[in-house]
Design an enzyme around this catalytic site. Structure first.
Site, short mmCIF file in Angstrom:
data_model
loop_
_atom_site.label_atom_id
_atom_site.label_comp_id
_atom_site.label_asym_id
_atom_site.label_seq_id
_atom_site.Cartn_x
_atom_site.Cartn_y
_atom_site.Cartn_z
N ASP A 435 8.06 -44.07 51.34
CA ASP A 435 8.02 -44.60 49.97
C ASP A 435 8.26 -46.12 50.03
O ASP A 435 8.65 -46.66 51.06
CB ASP A 435 9.10 -43.90 49.14
CG ASP A 435 8.99 -44.20 47.65
OD1 ASP A 435 7.91 -44.60 47.19
OD2 ASP A 435 10.01 -44.02 46.93
N GLU A 438 4.96 -50.87 49.86
CA GLU A 438 3.94 -51.86 49.45
C GLU A 438 4.19 -53.21 50.13
O GLU A 438 3.20 -53.88 50.39
CB GLU A 438 3.98 -52.02 47.92
CG GLU A 438 3.54 -50.78 47.18
CD GLU A 438 4.54 -49.62 47.27
OE1 GLU A 438 5.75 -49.91 47.35
OE2 GLU A 438 4.12 -48.47 47.29
N ASP A 567 4.05 -43.06 40.76
CA ASP A 567 4.80 -42.79 39.52
C ASP A 567 3.90 -42.77 38.30
O ASP A 567 4.07 -43.56 37.35
CB ASP A 567 5.89 -43.86 39.35
CG ASP A 567 6.81 -43.92 40.55
OD1 ASP A 567 6.83 -42.96 41.36
OD2 ASP A 567 7.52 -44.94 40.70
#
Ligand code: MIG
Length: 758
Positions: A435, A438, A567
């Site tokens: 997770d 980025e 999300d």
């Protein structure tokens, strides 16, 4: 999202004191940007200028223009690579295949001072101004491209677009299936305007809806479907950039790097096959990964997990994997386990495995700045983190507080990171969930990632190969072509000082450890974290197959990880959007993706949750997940009749396993995504964006609106069998099907063998 909403959301998720820490972290970020800001030299825009010289090379040709050089390099008769200099060539992070069999190219001068290169599969015409026209075989022009224009290190390039030309791909987009449209029902952009997509892996911060851009996973490729055939173009450029599609032209813009791209034409299936031959395909996953996964941010202890699993048992619901979100870690320190709340993780995973349930743990890249934490100390001592321009590890705020960030472009960092999985594996963890890669950073305003001045090593020891730059062409036959300039007639290349080409050519050489900043490395951070994890697991786990789920990535991530759509908001609109988002991800070379059932945050109604669950049962990655602080959402929470309906779909998924596994093999062989738009198999049909094919034999039409009692389904040509009652339909028709809450329309293509008991 505007800064105020962003701040309010963060207060809601993490509280006021943490929000204040974020504000100070953002001020630090601004200080970094200010302190290390490099003045950007004023430069005049430049185009290639006139074509001065042309020569053939073993795989194509090289064209010298007054201010630029163009290399056309065929990898196969159907796949060609274009490289323009000036500009630094990319490190081959995306590329999986570097050795290609020889290709025969014939080159001819055109009347108008250009050249035509034909491979049998493709014909390219280089125009005297540097424009390039592409044809499949000797067909009509498929793509007409303008020469690039440089402005300093940045460059842009345009190509013509037809009115009806449809565009797909670009990785993960909360946009219509045809990226030229403004909404799923809408039309192309209003006159004179174009639609722009950013290339910048970004965490939208806990919530996104249709139209938000960019998201976590950007891939600089698109598939164009014209009336004359389709093609794929892949820009091998990791820099931040943007793609726009207007009424008559497409434009790409990158902040740096050389204009380097690959072109292939063919059916949509063929172009994805060729693209994934170049960038690699997803290996076969472990079988359990195709089953149902249960997750929630908020399973705070082993006791919580046991209760959830007991719930599945009690309600007679099959379960294949359970995910532990950040709650299992000790103060969010990556690769640690909280000893109080998860006192014996090994015992827990063993207990779950007895029931056939595999454990997956989340891993975030940020390493907490904490002198008592081994990983932190080692990373600092060995210089494995991203730095400021003066060599200090860069700091940004994430879950653990202030963190350093592993520089995954450094092979040593990858190896070190890859070793860390050993302990969790020893505790019986079977899969890993990457997770925040980025990478995400908590900020009060501005870009929620690392500062743009962050330094990376950009080293690629393993794949640095001769075939990625000009050094390959030792046997160039200089001057073997008729040439059209004076300097060349005298048998010499134009004088370097006069044209500036020579200086730029120096950039064509690869330098190991060339260094790069965040503008260049942002988009590959996730990809390289996945590579580190995958390669580590390959060393640690034979004969088991690694399984990684990743939020961010770039071209080639399919070699290492699956993806989920992050999300996403929970509404009927986002349910519909998610279907489309997944299709574009598949068309971008990533065969495995899925979504948080019901959306990440919020509280979906029982009906929305059930409808989302029904769709998810047919998507490659099938996981229930929800945000902390939201009402619980395990499959039985909504009570009857919902639980029984969900049980039916869980069982249906189990029955689909042989079929899914066959599709996994197909993905490994050809790169075909499991979930496909109808045009993949039926290019002659009008586009349909609210149904999909799962493989070539199942047509799925999820229910995407509230209160629906029936649904229109577009059936492609052929004979179709209703999954539920086996009634037979003639295709090439639109049928109205009843959709009581207990079912969504699913059809089996006539004459297909699913290997599945219905
Ligand atoms: O800042 O780990 O998308 O699935 O539950 C939020 C907590 C961090 C974002 C992921 C989400 C996950 C959450 N994470």
């Amino acid at each position: 999202m505007n800064p105020i909403t962003q701040l309010l959301l963060s207060i809601q998720f993490i509280g006021l004191p943490a929000t204040l820490r974020i504000i100070s972290a953002t001020l630090l970020r601004d200080w970094y940007e200010h302190r290390f800001r490099a003045p950007s030299p004023a430069t005049a825009p430049q185009s290639p200028g006139d074509l001065l010289n042309a020569e053939t090379t073993p795989r194509g040709g090289r064209f010298t223009f007054a201010n630029a050089e163009l290399e056309i390099h065929f990898l196969t008769p159907h796949l060609v690579r274009i490289s323009w200099s000036p500009g630094q060539p990319p490190l081959p992070y995306a590329i999986a295949k570097t050795e290609w069999p020889a290709v025969n190219i014939s080159v001819h001068e055109t009347g108008a001072g250009g050249y035509t290169l034909a491979s049998g599969g493709l014909t390219l015409t280089v125009l005297a101004d540097g424009g390039i026209v592409y044809r499949a075989g000797e067909g009509d022009p498929l793509r007409a491209e303008h020469p690039p224009r440089w402005e300093g290190a940045a460059w842009t390039q345009g190509a013509r677009l037809d009115t009806g030309e449809r565009i797909h791909g670009l990785g993960e987009r909360a946009a219509p299936l045809n990226l030229r449209e403004t909404s799923p029902h809408g039309n192309t952009a209003p006159q004179g305007e174009s639609i722009t997509y950013q290339m910048r892996n970004t965490d939208p911060g806990g919530h996104y809806v249709p139209g938000d851009d960019p998201l976590y996973l950007n891939i600089p490729l698109y598939i164009s479907r014209t009336g004359r055939g389709s093609y794929l173009i892949f820009y091998e450029n990791t820099h931040q950039g943007e793609f726009s599609f207007g009424e008559e032209a497409s434009t790409v813009a990158f902040k740096g790097g050389m204009p380097r791209y690959y072109f292939t034409s063919g059916t949509v299936a063929e172009v994805v096959e060729r693209y994934t031959e170049l960038t690699g395909r997803a290996p076969l996953p472990p079988r359990w990964a195709l089953g149902y996964h249960q997750c929630r941010w908020g399973y705070k202890s082993a006791q919580d997990v046991r209760e959830v699993v007991a719930g599945f048992r009690e309600h007679n619901l099959p379960l294949d994997a359970i995910h532990l979100d950040i709650d299992y870690m000790d103060g969010y320190r990556v690769f640690t386990v909280d000893e109080e709340r998860f006192p014996d993780l090994a015992a827990l995973t063993a207990e779950l495995k007895e029931d056939g349930i595999h454990t997956v743990t989340i891993l975030d890249p940020g390493v907490k700045v904490d002198p008592n934490y081994d990983l932190y100390r080692e990373g600092v001592e060995r210089g494995l983190f991203c730095t400021t321009p003066n060599g200090k590890p860069i700091k940004a705020q994430v879950w653990p507080g202030m963190c350093h960030f592993p520089d995954f472009t450094n092979p040593e960092t990858r190896e070190w990171w890859g070793e860390q999985y050993a302990e969790l594996l020893a505790m019986g963890v079977d899969g890993f969930w990457h997770d925040m890669n980025e990478p995400a950073a908590f900020v009060g305003w501005g870009n929620p990632s690392l500062p743009s001045i962050t330094r990376y090593s950009m080293e690629n020891r393993l794949t640095l190969s001769k075939s990625i730059c000009h050094c390959e062409e030792r046997s160039v036959r200089r001057g073997s072509l008729p040439v059209n300039n004076r300097a060349a007639k005298s048998g010499r290349l134009p004088h370097p000082q006069k044209t500036g080409v020579r200086n730029d050519m120096r950039l064509m050489n690869h330098t190991e450890n060339q260094g790069g900043n965040h503008t260049e490395a942002n988009n590959i951070y996730g990809l390289m974290m996945n590579q580190a994890g995958y390669e580590g697991l390959r060393k640690l786990t034979p004969p088991h197959r690694p399984w990684i789920l990743s939020r961010a990535g770039w071209a080639g991530m399919q070699r290492y990880a699956w993806n989920w759509t992050g999300d996403v908001g929970g509404s009927w609109d986002t349910l519909r959007q998610t279907l489309i988002t997944m299709l574009n991800i598949g068309l971008s070379g990533i065969p495995y993706t899925g979504s948080d059932i019901g959306g990440f945050g919020g509280h979906p109604s029982a009906e929305l949750f059930t409808r989302w669950f029904q769709m998810a049962a047919f998507t490659p990655f099938f996981r229930g997940h929800s945000a902390t602080g939201t009402p619980r959402r395990e499959p039985w929470v909504y009570g009857e009749p919902y639980t029984s309906i969900i049980r039916d779909f869980l069982n249906l998924r189990r029955r689909l396993m042989p079929y899914l596994y066959t599709l996994a093999e197909e993905a490994a062989q050809t790169g075909a995504p499991l979930m496909r738009p109808l045009f993949w198999h039926y290019p002659e049909m009008a586009d349909v964006d609210d149904q999909f094919m799962l493989g070539d034999s199942l047509l799925v039409a999820p229910v995407l609106s509230e209160g629906a009692k029936c649904r229109r389904v577009t059936l492609p040509p052929g004979v179709w069998h209703d999954w539920w009652d086996e009634s037979i339909y003639e295709g090439e028709s639109v049928v109205e099907v009843a959709v009581g809450l207990e079912r969504i329309p699913v059809f089996v293509r006539g004459g297909r063998e699913l290997g599945v008991a219905r």
